[in-house]
Design an enzyme around this catalytic site. Structure first.
Site, PDB file in Angstrom:
ATOM      1  N   HIS A 186       0.551  -1.055   0.314  1.00 26.04           N
ATOM      2  CA  HIS A 186      -0.447  -0.329   0.639  1.00 26.04           C
ATOM      3  C   HIS A 186       0.895   1.626  -0.481  1.00 26.04           C
ATOM      4  CE1 HIS A 186      -3.212  -2.975   2.055  1.00 26.04           C
ATOM      5  NE2 HIS A 186      -4.011  -2.619   1.128  1.00 26.04           N
ATOM      6  N   GLN A 209      -9.014  -6.203 -11.347  1.00 28.39           N
ATOM      7  CA  GLN A 209     -10.293  -5.511 -10.510  1.00 28.39           C
ATOM      8  C   GLN A 209      -9.560  -3.991 -10.816  1.00 28.39           C
ATOM      9  OE1 GLN A 209     -10.194  -4.629  -5.983  1.00 28.39           O
ATOM     10  NE2 GLN A 209      -8.601  -3.429  -5.819  1.00 28.39           N
ATOM     11  N   MET A 248       3.059  -9.096  -1.226  1.00 29.48           N
ATOM     12  CA  MET A 248       1.937  -8.155   0.236  1.00 29.48           C
ATOM     13  C   MET A 248       0.798  -8.567   0.047  1.00 29.48           C
ATOM     14  SD  MET A 248       5.061  -5.531   0.919  1.00 29.48           S
ATOM     15  CE  MET A 248       6.681  -6.037   0.856  1.00 29.48           C
ATOM     16  N   SER A 278      -2.952  -7.809   2.695  1.00 27.03           N
ATOM     17  CA  SER A 278      -3.140  -7.977   4.397  1.00 27.03           C
ATOM     18  C   SER A 278      -3.868  -9.060   4.719  1.00 27.03           C
ATOM     19  CB  SER A 278      -4.673  -7.046   4.259  1.00 27.03           C
ATOM     20  OG  SER A 278      -3.843  -5.454   3.734  1.00 27.03           O
TER      21      SER A 278
HETATM   22  P1  AMP Z   1      -6.715  -3.556  -0.816  1.00 31.78           P
HETATM   23  O1  AMP Z   1      -6.904  -2.854   0.384  1.00 31.78           O
HETATM   24  O2  AMP Z   1      -6.332  -5.383  -0.328  1.00 31.78           O
HETATM   25  O3  AMP Z   1      -8.238  -3.086  -0.482  1.00 31.78           O
HETATM   26  O4  AMP Z   1      -5.705  -2.792  -1.305  1.00 31.78           O
HETATM   27  C1  AMP Z   1      -5.781  -1.373  -1.571  1.00 31.78           C
HETATM   28  C2  AMP Z   1      -5.371  -1.575  -2.958  1.00 31.78           C
HETATM   29  O5  AMP Z   1      -3.434  -1.917  -2.927  1.00 31.78           O
HETATM   30  C3  AMP Z   1      -5.684  -2.267  -3.727  1.00 31.78           C
HETATM   31  O6  AMP Z   1      -5.334  -1.762  -5.300  1.00 31.78           O
HETATM   32  C4  AMP Z   1      -4.323  -3.398  -4.487  1.00 31.78           C
HETATM   33  O7  AMP Z   1      -4.405  -3.600  -5.499  1.00 31.78           O
HETATM   34  C5  AMP Z   1      -2.891  -2.857  -4.024  1.00 31.78           C
HETATM   35  N1  AMP Z   1      -1.917  -3.058  -3.383  1.00 31.78           N
HETATM   36  C6  AMP Z   1      -2.402  -4.466  -2.326  1.00 31.78           C
HETATM   37  N2  AMP Z   1      -1.197  -5.548  -2.077  1.00 31.78           N
HETATM   38  C7  AMP Z   1      -0.536  -4.680  -3.227  1.00 31.78           C
HETATM   39  C8  AMP Z   1       0.620  -5.112  -3.650  1.00 31.78           C
HETATM   40  N3  AMP Z   1       1.179  -6.316  -2.977  1.00 31.78           N
HETATM   41  N4  AMP Z   1       1.720  -4.549  -4.168  1.00 31.78           N
HETATM   42  C9  AMP Z   1       1.216  -3.306  -4.984  1.00 31.78           C
HETATM   43  N5  AMP Z   1      -0.213  -3.184  -4.947  1.00 31.78           N
HETATM   44  C10 AMP Z   1      -0.837  -3.310  -3.751  1.00 31.78           C
END
Ligand code: AMP
Length: 289
Positions: free
Chosen positions: A39, A156, A187, A189
């Protein structure tokens, strides 16, 4: 400038309006919180495109299925705020469910394209309707110049590009590369759900994708590669595999035999309580030159 947190659309809009009055460019990074360095890498990219960076933190109930992990999803706002502050982010927008979906809320956003029916669209019915609904709201609430989304959630990103174009939402959508742990695990959550034993197994997904990517980009037949990849993922301890598929990088149409134009390999598989996803770009070597 230290981090400010707001919880209402009115406060978000007032802050953005004040920045606009100064002629500043604004970027939005939508997240569900439980922030990690992936993030934070999006906020760094946002900074390259804007003077002010907003990170939204909202675990959106409408994109979770009835048996999914909405209740269990990690909520770590104080820790997230510290990370955002350390990362130089100016504004955290952390609305409540009632703020986003007040009584009487009745509007859906649905992308009627085959790309929403495959991969996570098939495994998680209704998921992309929920994503389209919340991202449309966030984009219209903040009206930033640009919004950053990770290629970690590649499908997405494609769905978001589709509806923002279709709905003429005046925000540039920017994709960001996947950040990985040192052992290659993307990575996420949801990596917090993994036990130490599962955490040791989890990098198998990236290893399998990398192996298939190398061979497929030199023209190897996909059938046997995918069969071996599925076997390797199951042998490592994942079960079930929702999908392991190669698809066109733009349309997400299935690629059946060999890769002759830019494609992507996608995986989703369950390991203990976690459902992990990952993907790699496959560029045929005659194109990559
Ligand atoms: P989330 O909180 O999982 O909904 O992710 C929020 C944003 O962070 C989304 O655009 C995800 O694609 C991006 N994101 C999550 N994990 C990663 C990662 N390992 N590398 C790059 N972007 C990420």
């Amino acid at each position: 400038m230290s981090l400010t947190t707001v919880h209402t659309v009115a406060d978000l809009r007032a802050t953005v309006a004040a920045w606009r009055a100064e002629g500043l460019r604004v970027a939005l990074v939508p997240t569900m919180g439980a922030l990690h360095n992936g993030h934070i890498s999006l906020t760094k990219l946002a900074r390259e495109h804007a003077d002010r960076v907003i990170v939204s933190i909202f675990v959106n109930p409408t994109q979770f299925g009835p048996t999914e992990d909405f209740g269990a999803y990690p909520r770590t706002l104080p820790d997230d705020q510290k990370r955002l502050d350390a990362g130089g982010v100016e504004l955290c927008f952390a609305p409540s469910v009632d703020e986003m979906y007040p009584d009487g809320f009745a509007t859906n956003v649905s992308v009627d394209d085959a790309m929403t029916t495959v991969l996570c669209g098939a495994a998680r019915p209704g998921h992309f309707d929920g994503v389209a609904q919340i991202v449309t709201k966030l984009l219209l609430q903040a009206l930033p110049d640009c919004a950053i989304f990770g290629q970690k959630d590649y499908q997405q990103l494609m769905v978001i590009r589709r509806f923002s174009k279709d709905l003429n939402i005046p925000v540039e959508i920017i994709g960001a590369k996947i950040l990985r742990e040192e052992d290659g695990l993307a990575m996420s959550s949801r990596n917090r759900y993994l036990s130490p034993e599962e955490r040791a197994i989890a990098p198998t997904l990236n290893r399998v994708l990398a192996e298939i990517t190398t061979k497929a980009s030199s023209g190897a037949e996909l059938g046997p590669l995918l069969a071996k990849g599925r076997q390797d993922i199951l042998t490592a301890g994942f079960n079930p595999i929702d999908y392991l598929e190669v698809r066109d990088a733009q349309t997400l149409e299935q690629v059946d035999e060999t890769v002759t134009k830019p494609a992507r390999i996608f995986v989703a598989a369950h390991l203990g309580k976690a459902r992990l996803i990952d993907n790699h770009a496959i560029t045929p070597i005659d194109i990559a030159g």
